[in-house]
Scaffold this motif. Structure first.
Motif, PDB file in Angstrom:
ATOM      1  N   ILE A  77      12.514  24.377 -32.580  1.00  0.00           N
ATOM      2  CA  ILE A  77      13.972  24.313 -32.499  1.00  0.00           C
ATOM      3  C   ILE A  77      14.488  25.362 -31.528  1.00  0.00           C
ATOM      4  CG2 ILE A  77      14.117  23.522 -34.894  1.00  0.00           C
ATOM      5  CD1 ILE A  77      15.325  26.289 -35.561  1.00  0.00           C
ATOM      6  N   ALA A  78      15.660  25.084 -30.996  1.00  0.00           N
ATOM      7  CA  ALA A  78      16.380  26.040 -30.154  1.00  0.00           C
ATOM      8  C   ALA A  78      17.863  25.900 -30.470  1.00  0.00           C
ATOM      9  CB  ALA A  78      16.114  25.769 -28.676  1.00  0.00           C
ATOM     10  N   GLY A  79      18.517  27.022 -30.748  1.00  0.00           N
ATOM     11  CA  GLY A  79      19.932  26.995 -31.077  1.00  0.00           C
ATOM     12  C   GLY A  79      20.556  28.350 -30.853  1.00  0.00           C
ATOM     13  N   TYR A  80      21.866  28.419 -31.010  1.00  0.00           N
ATOM     14  CA  TYR A  80      22.609  29.648 -30.729  1.00  0.00           C
ATOM     15  C   TYR A  80      23.005  30.320 -32.040  1.00  0.00           C
ATOM     16  CZ  TYR A  80      22.717  27.866 -26.005  1.00  0.00           C
ATOM     17  OH  TYR A  80      22.350  27.411 -24.773  1.00  0.00           O
ATOM     18  N   LEU A  81      22.697  31.593 -32.144  1.00  0.00           N
ATOM     19  CA  LEU A  81      22.924  32.355 -33.371  1.00  0.00           C
ATOM     20  C   LEU A  81      24.414  32.670 -33.526  1.00  0.00           C
ATOM     21  CD1 LEU A  81      21.573  33.885 -35.756  1.00  0.00           C
ATOM     22  CD2 LEU A  81      21.491  35.897 -34.275  1.00  0.00           C
TER      23      LEU A  81
ATOM     24  N   GLY B 119      25.156  35.101 -30.625  1.00  0.00           N
ATOM     25  CA  GLY B 119      25.321  34.463 -29.324  1.00  0.00           C
ATOM     26  C   GLY B 119      24.017  34.209 -28.604  1.00  0.00           C
ATOM     27  N   ASN B 120      22.941  34.929 -28.989  1.00  0.00           N
ATOM     28  CA  ASN B 120      21.636  34.701 -28.354  1.00  0.00           C
ATOM     29  C   ASN B 120      21.144  33.286 -28.624  1.00  0.00           C
ATOM     30  OD1 ASN B 120      20.085  37.983 -28.829  1.00  0.00           O
ATOM     31  ND2 ASN B 120      21.546  37.278 -27.324  1.00  0.00           N
ATOM     32  N   LYS B 121      20.386  32.753 -27.660  1.00  0.00           N
ATOM     33  CA  LYS B 121      19.669  31.507 -27.899  1.00  0.00           C
ATOM     34  C   LYS B 121      18.350  31.855 -28.565  1.00  0.00           C
ATOM     35  CE  LYS B 121      18.086  27.245 -25.701  1.00  0.00           C
ATOM     36  NZ  LYS B 121      17.961  26.492 -24.422  1.00  0.00           N
ATOM     37  N   VAL B 122      18.096  31.281 -29.737  1.00  0.00           N
ATOM     38  CA  VAL B 122      16.901  31.566 -30.528  1.00  0.00           C
ATOM     39  C   VAL B 122      15.984  30.353 -30.487  1.00  0.00           C
ATOM     40  CG1 VAL B 122      16.016  32.102 -32.831  1.00  0.00           C
ATOM     41  CG2 VAL B 122      18.133  33.170 -32.030  1.00  0.00           C
ATOM     42  N   ILE B 123      14.707  30.594 -30.183  1.00  0.00           N
ATOM     43  CA  ILE B 123      13.704  29.528 -30.112  1.00  0.00           C
ATOM     44  C   ILE B 123      12.580  29.861 -31.076  1.00  0.00           C
ATOM     45  CG2 ILE B 123      12.112  28.272 -28.598  1.00  0.00           C
ATOM     46  CD1 ILE B 123      13.857  29.326 -26.247  1.00  0.00           C
TER      47      ILE B 123
ATOM     48  N   ILE C 219      13.682  34.957 -27.960  1.00  0.00           N
ATOM     49  CA  ILE C 219      15.109  35.164 -27.755  1.00  0.00           C
ATOM     50  C   ILE C 219      15.429  35.119 -26.269  1.00  0.00           C
ATOM     51  CG2 ILE C 219      17.049  36.721 -28.154  1.00  0.00           C
ATOM     52  CD1 ILE C 219      15.320  38.037 -30.368  1.00  0.00           C
ATOM     53  N   GLU C 220      16.481  34.398 -25.948  1.00  0.00           N
ATOM     54  CA  GLU C 220      17.051  34.463 -24.604  1.00  0.00           C
ATOM     55  C   GLU C 220      18.285  35.362 -24.695  1.00  0.00           C
ATOM     56  OE1 GLU C 220      17.780  30.574 -23.095  1.00  0.00           O
ATOM     57  OE2 GLU C 220      15.651  29.986 -23.119  1.00  0.00           O
ATOM     58  N   PRO C 221      18.150  36.645 -24.333  1.00  0.00           N
ATOM     59  CA  PRO C 221      19.149  37.651 -24.681  1.00  0.00           C
ATOM     60  C   PRO C 221      20.360  37.732 -23.759  1.00  0.00           C
ATOM     61  CG  PRO C 221      17.321  38.678 -23.547  1.00  0.00           C
ATOM     62  CD  PRO C 221      16.984  37.219 -23.664  1.00  0.00           C
ATOM     63  N   TRP C 222      20.359  37.006 -22.635  1.00  0.00           N
ATOM     64  CA  TRP C 222      21.430  37.234 -21.669  1.00  0.00           C
ATOM     65  C   TRP C 222      22.780  36.688 -22.136  1.00  0.00           C
ATOM     66  CZ3 TRP C 222      16.934  34.576 -20.538  1.00  0.00           C
ATOM     67  CH2 TRP C 222      17.015  33.174 -20.590  1.00  0.00           C
TER      68      TRP C 222
END
Length: 622
Positions: free
Chosen positions: A49-53, A98-102, A141-144
């Protein structure tokens, strides 16, 4: 009433919305439909899964991550899900709002209540548009992308919560964190249950009452110090908005915010604040936010309480002529109880008899607790010793709450278990309420005479209780409870009730979460007999737990065990525990019969030929 156009529009919207959701909601509301994940992914399947926290909570050894705009990959096929919960065991990484979490894990879907009266986890999350969850041990985490403001609020909330727990201890610090910051992750479960059994659990939630203390108090302080309604209103609204963003939005919080905004707007514009318009508009906003809130106990209790305080109390007490605070507070509590009594029975199957009087002590002190807790956090940011000194006042009050709750539970009839009332009983009760309110509105006289008319509610109470299971006993009924891997059989005939076994090897706290809620739903506060066939854990774990919870749960009068010659250590331990709790222990043998009217329970085994009998499954048959 003609001048309340907005109120009439809101009331019409609520009535039409409820009828539409009740009759046709399953066809057009997304919350009632299967989600994409439920349609396309079998439970237990491995998914990515991938979603926004958008929300995060910290437990002792894992994180709870709430993701939105989720993309799910299963067998190289992608599907979309609005929201999902991730229980993350990898606490070394710290995803930001707001981070994208995978991540990846096994897809799980919330289960419906396994027995009548049990907590319906599926329905609870379904109302929030959440249908699935998973456990994971690694997240990327995609932290940008992150929300700096929301993360700052989260960091403040976390640090303040840690400060309260450090200064007041884990137990009382957890309570203060729940009351002031909405952080319930590590709140003491025993204290929570103690408050609930005594009817004061509402102080542990960020309710409208809390927000009235915090928001309205801050607004009045700024307004009086600045001498300006405009400045006080703008600062008050900003403060309330930031506070709600920090603690999280709930039904009661949203209701309080809408009413607060209307009150401040009325002050700023020089117009009259109309409480009925405020309540109705707040209800509309909540329903637009979560349409299925009509069926939520929190929604019903929150709005029932505010209607009781603002409407029924105003009929019973004339504030202009009678300014006695104690009388006003007693009438407020009675008004809330009258409006919410059937709701409590429907959702909790019991009511605390002395809660009105306990709330008279607890609620006024709650404002002091919140004030001291907030002051301790602010003082602690400058000097930790000062914060610790202030927080001691909160601890003393909370210790007093706990002492009072303990003493009240020891009083006779502290808890009246009724079971869930029928809808016709609830309808009859509220019809009686409407009639009595009409009489009170038409009748002239002083407040004492009007308060005396409260006796007219008695017929409604009688009809309501008459529809409850503790009155409507059935001739004969037997139920095999779902306790996971284990056994539990409930037998009822008229006033007689008993269990045959009660345990599970797969469900933790099976008595508290599976067996006792079912029994309370059935209106059972005391079991005449509990039969234990043998000492395997999946047959006795719940019985052992019930014996340990005799004051909080369902009482046991007689514990029936097989012949002592087949007792193993677990049965000896169970017998010792029962004896220490004052439960009578009976030993039954082959041929012994328990008779209750037409109901006959006969012991078939052991039959006296005990040589070579294996202790375990089948040792005792009834």
């Amino acid at each position: 009433m003609k001048e309340r156009k907005l109120f009439l529009w809101c009331l019409s919207f609520l009535v039409i919305s409820f009828l539409g959701i009740q009759l046709c909601g399953k066809y057009f509301l997304e919350e009632w439909k299967l989600s994409n994940a439920e349609k396309n992914i079998p439970p237990g399947s491995r998914i990515e899964i991938a979603g926004y926290l958008y929300r995060k909570e910290e437990a002792s050894d894992y994180q709870i991550l709430y993701l939105k705009n989720v993309s799910i990959t299963y067998q190289n096929q992608s599907t979309k899900e609005s929201q999902i919960i991730v229980y993350n065991k990898e606490i070394k990484k710290n995803p930001m709002i707001g981070n994208k979490v995978i991540c990846s894990g096994e897809a799980e879907f919330f289960e419906a209540a396994s027995n009548p009266g049990n907590f319906d986890r599926k329905w609870y999350y379904q109302k929030k548009k959440i249908h699935a969850y998973l456990w994971t041990e690694q997240v990327d985490i995609e932290p940008w992308r992150k929300c700096i403001f929301k993360n700052t609020l989260l960091e403040m909330r976390t640090s303040w919560s840690m400060f309260l727990k450090e200064m007041a201890g884990e137990k009382y610090g957890g309570i203060l964190s729940a009351m002031l910051l909405g952080d319930k992750t590590e709140m003491d479960e025993e204290t929570k249950e103690l408050y609930q059994l005594n009817g004061i659990a509402h102080i542990l939630a960020i309710s409208g009452l809390h927000l009235s203390f915090v928001g309205h108090g801050f607004y009045q302080l700024v307004r009086k110090s600045s001498g300006s309604y405009l400045i006080g209103g703008l600062i008050g609204l900003t403060f309330m908005t930031v506070y709600i963003m920090m603690i999280g939005v709930s039904i009661s919080a949203l209701r309080a915010v809408v009413m607060f905004v209307l009150r401040v707007a009325a002050d700023m514009s020089g117009r009259i604040y109309d409480r009925w318009t405020a309540v109705s508009l707040a209800a509309v906003v909540v329903i637009l936010w979560r349409p299925l809130s009509f069926y939520d106990g929190g929604f019903q209790l929150s709005f029932g309480a505010i209607v009781g305080v603002q409407f029924l109390k105003s009929i019973l007490v004339d504030k202009k002529k009678d300014k006695r605070l104690l009388k006003d507070f007693i009438i407020s509590n009675v008004s809330i109880q009258i409006l919410t009594f059937p709701i409590l029975l429907y959702h909790y199957f019991e009511f605390p008899l002395y809660s009105v009087w306990l709330n008279i002590i607890v609620v006024p002190l709650m404002s002091l607790v919140l004030l001291l807790a907030a002051a301790s956090v602010l003082a602690g940011s400058i000097w930790s010793g000062g914060g610790a000194l202030i927080v001691n006042g909160c601890v003393w009050i909370l210790e007093g709450y706990e002492y009072l709750c303990d003493r009240i539970l020891d009083l006779p009839y502290a808890r009246i278990v009724t079971g869930r009332p029928k809808m016709w009983g609830i309808a009859a009760y509220y019809l009686c309420v409407v009639v009595v309110i009409g009489i009170l509105c038409l009748r002239k006289g002083n407040s004492r005479k009007r308060a005396g008319l409260l006796v007219l509610f008695v017929p409604g109470v009688i009809v309501l209780l008459a529809s409850c299971p503790f009155v409507m006993k059935k001739e004969f009924e037997t139920t095999m409870l779902d306790v996971g891997q284990g056994d539990c059989i409930y037998i009822e005939q008229g006033e007689f009730s008993c269990l045959v076994d009660g345990g599970s090897s797969t469900v933790n706290r099976v008595a508290k979460y599976r067996m006792e809620p079912f029994l309370k739903y059935k209106g059972v506060s005391e079991l005449d007999y509990v039969f234990v066939t043998h000492g395997d854990w999946d047959h006795i774990s719940g019985i052992q737990e019930m014996l340990e919870r005799q004051r909080e749960g369902v009482q046991i009068k007689n514990l029936v065990l097989p012949d002592k010659s087949v007792w193993d250590e677990s049965l000896w331990a169970l017998a010792r525990l029962a004896s220490s709790k004052g439960v009578k222990i009976l030993v039954i043998h082959a041929g012994d019969v328990l008779q209750n009217g037409l109901l006959q329970i006969e012991c078939l085994y052991p039959d006296g030929q005990l040589d070579g009998v294996a202790i375990g499954n089948g040792t005792f048959l009834v």
